[in-house]
Scaffold this motif. Structure first.
Motif, PDB file in Angstrom:
ATOM      1  N   ARG A 236       0.793  -1.237   0.000  1.00 31.68           N
ATOM      2  CA  ARG A 236       0.000   0.000   0.000  1.00 31.68           C
ATOM      3  C   ARG A 236       0.819   1.277   0.000  1.00 31.68           C
ATOM      4  O   ARG A 236       0.289   2.332  -0.308  1.00 31.68           O
ATOM      5  CB  ARG A 236      -0.891   0.034   1.240  1.00 31.68           C
ATOM      6  N   TYR A 671      -7.539  -9.612  10.973  1.00 34.50           N
ATOM      7  CA  TYR A 671      -8.481  -8.776  10.226  1.00 34.50           C
ATOM      8  C   TYR A 671      -7.878  -8.491   8.862  1.00 34.50           C
ATOM      9  O   TYR A 671      -6.743  -8.030   8.758  1.00 34.50           O
ATOM     10  CB  TYR A 671      -8.768  -7.470  10.969  1.00 34.50           C
ATOM     11  N   ARG A 673      -7.854  -6.265   5.909  1.00 35.61           N
ATOM     12  CA  ARG A 673      -8.316  -4.918   5.530  1.00 35.61           C
ATOM     13  C   ARG A 673      -8.475  -4.819   4.021  1.00 35.61           C
ATOM     14  O   ARG A 673      -7.543  -5.090   3.269  1.00 35.61           O
ATOM     15  CB  ARG A 673      -7.319  -3.882   6.030  1.00 35.61           C
ATOM     16  N   ASP A 675      -9.405  -2.802   0.369  1.00 36.49           N
ATOM     17  CA  ASP A 675      -8.780  -1.626  -0.235  1.00 36.49           C
ATOM     18  C   ASP A 675      -9.579  -1.234  -1.477  1.00 36.49           C
ATOM     19  O   ASP A 675     -10.349  -2.041  -2.006  1.00 36.49           O
ATOM     20  CB  ASP A 675      -7.331  -1.961  -0.631  1.00 36.49           C
ATOM     21  N   GLU A 679     -14.678   5.254   1.157  1.00 35.58           N
ATOM     22  CA  GLU A 679     -14.795   5.188   2.625  1.00 35.58           C
ATOM     23  C   GLU A 679     -16.146   5.703   3.123  1.00 35.58           C
ATOM     24  O   GLU A 679     -16.576   5.365   4.218  1.00 35.58           O
ATOM     25  CB  GLU A 679     -13.640   5.921   3.315  1.00 35.58           C
ATOM     26  N   ASP A 695     -15.366   2.555   5.017  1.00 35.95           N
ATOM     27  CA  ASP A 695     -14.281   2.895   5.942  1.00 35.95           C
ATOM     28  C   ASP A 695     -13.977   1.739   6.889  1.00 35.95           C
ATOM     29  O   ASP A 695     -12.833   1.360   7.102  1.00 35.95           O
ATOM     30  CB  ASP A 695     -14.602   4.180   6.723  1.00 35.95           C
ATOM     31  N   PHE A 696     -15.036   1.108   7.419  1.00 31.04           N
ATOM     32  CA  PHE A 696     -14.835  -0.012   8.344  1.00 31.04           C
ATOM     33  C   PHE A 696     -14.102  -1.170   7.640  1.00 31.04           C
ATOM     34  O   PHE A 696     -13.154  -1.754   8.167  1.00 31.04           O
ATOM     35  CB  PHE A 696     -16.195  -0.488   8.881  1.00 31.04           C
ATOM     36  N   MET A 698     -12.135  -1.025   5.189  1.00 32.57           N
ATOM     37  CA  MET A 698     -10.740  -0.715   4.833  1.00 32.57           C
ATOM     38  C   MET A 698      -9.853  -0.475   6.054  1.00 32.57           C
ATOM     39  O   MET A 698      -8.669  -0.764   6.025  1.00 32.57           O
ATOM     40  CB  MET A 698     -10.697   0.513   3.923  1.00 32.57           C
ATOM     41  N   TYR A 699     -10.446   0.050   7.148  1.00 36.39           N
ATOM     42  CA  TYR A 699      -9.582   0.421   8.277  1.00 36.39           C
ATOM     43  C   TYR A 699      -9.617  -0.605   9.410  1.00 36.39           C
ATOM     44  O   TYR A 699      -8.714  -0.657  10.230  1.00 36.39           O
ATOM     45  CB  TYR A 699      -9.949   1.819   8.788  1.00 36.39           C
ATOM     46  N   ARG A 700     -10.689  -1.418   9.463  1.00 38.09           N
ATOM     47  CA  ARG A 700     -10.728  -2.496  10.428  1.00 38.09           C
ATOM     48  C   ARG A 700     -10.609  -3.840   9.696  1.00 38.09           C
ATOM     49  O   ARG A 700      -9.750  -4.645   9.986  1.00 38.09           O
ATOM     50  CB  ARG A 700     -12.035  -2.424  11.224  1.00 38.09           C
TER      51      ARG A 700
END
Ligand code: GLA
Length: 732
Positions: A236, A671, A673, A675, A679, A695-696, A698-700
């Motif tokens: 990333r 988890y 994540r 991409d 978001e 967002d969840f 991708m970030y969690r």
């Protein structure tokens, strides 16, 4: 997008800038990376002009200390050159100076070579910089095509001789002098037959590092690609500089780190045993190198290559059309089949939704094993009494297309062709002709041999209703020599072979535009951008084991999109490694590629057939996401969990593939994540109906546990209107 201010060239893509400058007539490399808003100060060329012991060839300065754009050898610069020339007086000194340049809209084709191209509206421009060494009558034209929306630059060089004859000892496609390189890694794709394109990453240390092919094909051992990346680069983030060569023959891809933190990266035809004579008035064009810089790690680099290669390298009807779901009989029958047996396999295939039946090796001449008949492209009447026509008719009557295997570049010494033309193979007079798989290589540097190959394949394609061809090539080159070329041109044979091969491909694919051609070379022994210009898909590997394929496809995806990877479900225990994996996993691993089967479905259980049928349906529904969408590798190479996401071009659908490569007892929680999502958007999972915020996800991420060996899940997320959430649907 291409600017010149009198001393500096700036090449801008949407997110990147590539800069060159002139210093005392020498073309220097100034910058390559994130997009610059203004030109760098010209003095950056000359920051490090003098060092102890460098010979001075530029007044008080030395070219040995300067970052060059296309270095030659023989004067003060003692680093590895991009161009190395040998003149008739024995001299090897070449010095290039800037003459002039042109900027044109669009991109001219490379004569006789595969290359990227542009379409109306791409905003593509090409800069051609003319350099010359007047002492010897040598001109070099460096070509840079800027693809702004693809964030890619395609480079090549043309060398023209206006003086006395000389020999090219090296003529590379591109080099980049990185100045002040910090901690950086070199990444390339290596392997061998049945374990192609493993990701190899090492710190760049002083000296020469890199990969090459001396095999006469790009090869399973190395791929014509390298990347230089910052030490912190991952999927990333981090700086990644990719170099990919649009060529299928011997190549070099290397980097040299000098004692002053300067690194010279270069890619092109392998100079090893390459020697090309240019008579006065003749010219030589190098293959194309495609350069991609990404500030978003390897994922960013791969997506640039994927988009460009899928839509501006692949061509023809099948570039955009849905490809076929085929069944290939190779692992089902090997050489022992007859017409009825093939039809029996095809019947079952048609029942579950397969649309194409492919007959592999063994249908021609007297071929019942690898010992004979390559070159004699006439059917074996013992196996196919009604000829290919009768078989094709029966296959079509089942509602299927018919596909056929060829290995046209080869000949077995036991064949009519070899008896008639023993000098048509690559060989050196007075030396034994070493065989691989009992076969020798036809000398495609000769026009009449190319003509034979074109006509032999055309005759079958004209006579029989065939919609797909698997073009195989099953050995590397030895005793490389051509009976047709004079001694002073024997160093050209390997490259002339590639030019002959590309001519054959160009002629056949133009002549039979409705045929889907698939490349193959003992699996993925020639998986390169050169082939993809003619054939939009390639048999990725002879290893069809689902676990092995995860790794092979992962490595391949560093440069090549899944749409180019042919991937089949095969029987267990697997024929290459003896491993037994669940049918579902085998389907899920193959799904993102060009999906198909390589087994006798009559031997499958009802449950397996049902899984196969459901997978084909799924594939048809998701094919456009896998093949036109953006690919995100969510886990690393050989991670116990193999996770991939594909996001459709319109952002409405995302497909996530989760597989346990290797289970652990009492496994830890992870988890994964995602991409590439929006978001702010909400996505509903088709499988469990749960809504998630982009967002969840991708970030969690999605909870995953590698607790059950070879478990696989394919999750489809649909973007839902935000008010779906308001209506009270559960959201995480
Ligand atoms: C190569 C190919 C296989 C198969 C055989 C036939 O190994 O990679 O898929 O076609 O040849 O001989």
């Amino acid at each position: 997008m291409i600017e010149f201010d009198g001393t500096q060239f700036l090449l801008h893509t949407e997110h990147t800038t590539y800069a060159m400058g002139l210093f005392q007539g020498l073309l220097l490399h100034l910058y390559w990376g994130r997009r610059l808003h203004r030109a760098p100060d010209a003095s950056i060329c000359t920051s490090f002009l003098s060092r102890p012991l460098s010979a001075k060839d530029l007044g008080d300065a030395s070219s040995d200390n300067l970052p060059q754009e296309y270095a030659t050898f023989g004067s003060a610069d003692l680093r590895q050159p991009a161009l190395d020339v040998r003149y008739q007086n024995g001299s090897t000194v070449t010095r290039l100076a800037y003459v002039d340049h042109t900027v044109t809209d669009g991109k001219p084709p490379l004569p006789g070579l595969p290359a990227t191209y542009c379409e109306e509206g791409d905003g593509v421009q090409t800069l051609e910089i003319h350099l010359a060494d007047e002492t010897v009558g040598l001109d070099v034209y460096l070509s840079y095509t800027v693809f702004p929306t693809f964030d890619a630059i395609a480079r090549s060089a043309r060398i023209v001789n206006h003086g006395a004859a000389f020999e090219l000892d090296a003529a590379l496609s591109a080099m980049v002098d990185f100045h002040g390189l910090g901690e950086c890694d070199l990444v390339h794709l290596d392997g061998a037959w049945a374990r192609e394109r493993a990701v190899t990453r090492n710190r760049i240390v002083p000296g020469t590092q890199g990969v090459e092919s001396r095999y006469g094909a790009s090869s399973a051992m190395h791929n014509p690609f390298l990347a230089i990346c910052s030490a912190n680069a991952d999927e990333r983030q981090g700086d990644v500089y990719g170099f990919s060569l649009v060529y299928s023959g011997c190549f070099t891809a290397r980097v040299d780190l000098d004692p002053y933190n300067g690194a010279r990266a270069a890619i092109g035809i392998n100079p090893f045993h390459f020697r090309y004579l240019l008579e006065s008035g003749e010219s030589f064009t190098t293959p194309e190198a495609v350069l991609v810089y990404s500030a978003d790690g390897f994922g960013g680099m791969s997506r640039c290559y994927h988009r460009l290669y899928r839509t501006r390298l692949c061509r023809g009807k099948y570039r955009d059309a849905d490809r076929f779901v085929l069944l290939n009989n190779w692992e089902a029958t090997y050489f022992s089949f007859n017409e009825d047996r093939i039809v029996e396999i095809a019947k079952k295939a048609a029942e579950i939704g397969v649309d194409t039946m492919v007959l592999d090796d063994g249908w021609f001449g007297k071929r019942n094993d690898g010992g004979s008949s390559l070159g004699d492209w006439v059917e074996n009447r013992e196996k196919l009494p009604g000829g290919l026509e009768a078989l094709s008719d029966r296959i079509h009557a089942l509602g299927l297309r018919f596909g056929l295997w060829f290995e046209p570049e080869m000949v077995n010494p036991v064949s009519n062709l070899y008896e008639a033309h023993p000098d048509w193979v690559l060989h050196v007079e007075g030396r034994p002709r070493s065989e691989t798989r009992n076969q020798l290589i036809l000398d495609l540097s000769r026009q009449e041999v190319c003509d034979y190959v074109i006509e032999a394949v055309s005759a079958v394609l004209r006579r029989v209703r065939i919609e797909y061809v698997k073009w195989d090539m099953n050995r590397y080159m030895s005793e490389v020599g051509s009976a047709k070329l004079p001694p002073e041109r024997q160093g050209e044979v390997m490259h002339r072979y590639m030019l002959g091969l590309y001519h054959v491909f160009e002629t056949l694919t133009t002549r039979f535009p409705h045929v889907l051609f698939e490349g193959c070379a003992s699996g993925g022994g020639r998986f390169d951008p050169g082939i993809l210009h003619y054939m939009p898909q390639i048999w990725t590997s002879d290893d069809t084991d689902a676990v092995e394929r995860l790794d092979i496809q992962f490595g391949t995806s560093l440069v090549y999109p899944y749409s180019t990877m042919s991937a089949h479900v095969s029987a267990t225990p697997n024929h290459q490694v003896g491993r037994t994996t669940p049918f579902q996993m085998r389907c899920d691993v193959a799904l993102p590629g060009q999906f198909g089967f390589e087994l006798d479905l009559n031997r499958c259980t009802d449950a397996e057939l049902e899984t196969a049928r459901a997978s084909i349906e799924r594939y048809r529904a998701l094919q456009c996401v896998f093949h036109e969408g953006d690919c995100y590798r969510l886990t690393g190479f050989r991670d116990d969990c193999a996770a991939l996401a594909f996001v459709a071009p319109d952002g409405e659908t995302a497909v996530v593939s989760l597989l346990t490569r290797k289970a652990t007892p009492n496994a830890v929680d992870r988890y994964i994540r995602l991409d590439g999502l929006d978001e702010r958007a909400v996505y509903r999972c088709e499988q469990d109906g749960v809504c998630y915020g982009g967002d969840f996800l991708m970030y969690r991420g999605l909870a995953y546990r590698c607790g059950k060996e070879h478990e696989s899940r394919l999750l489809v997320f649909h973007r839902v209107a935000d008010d779906a959430e308001k209506k009270g649907e559960s959201r995480q």
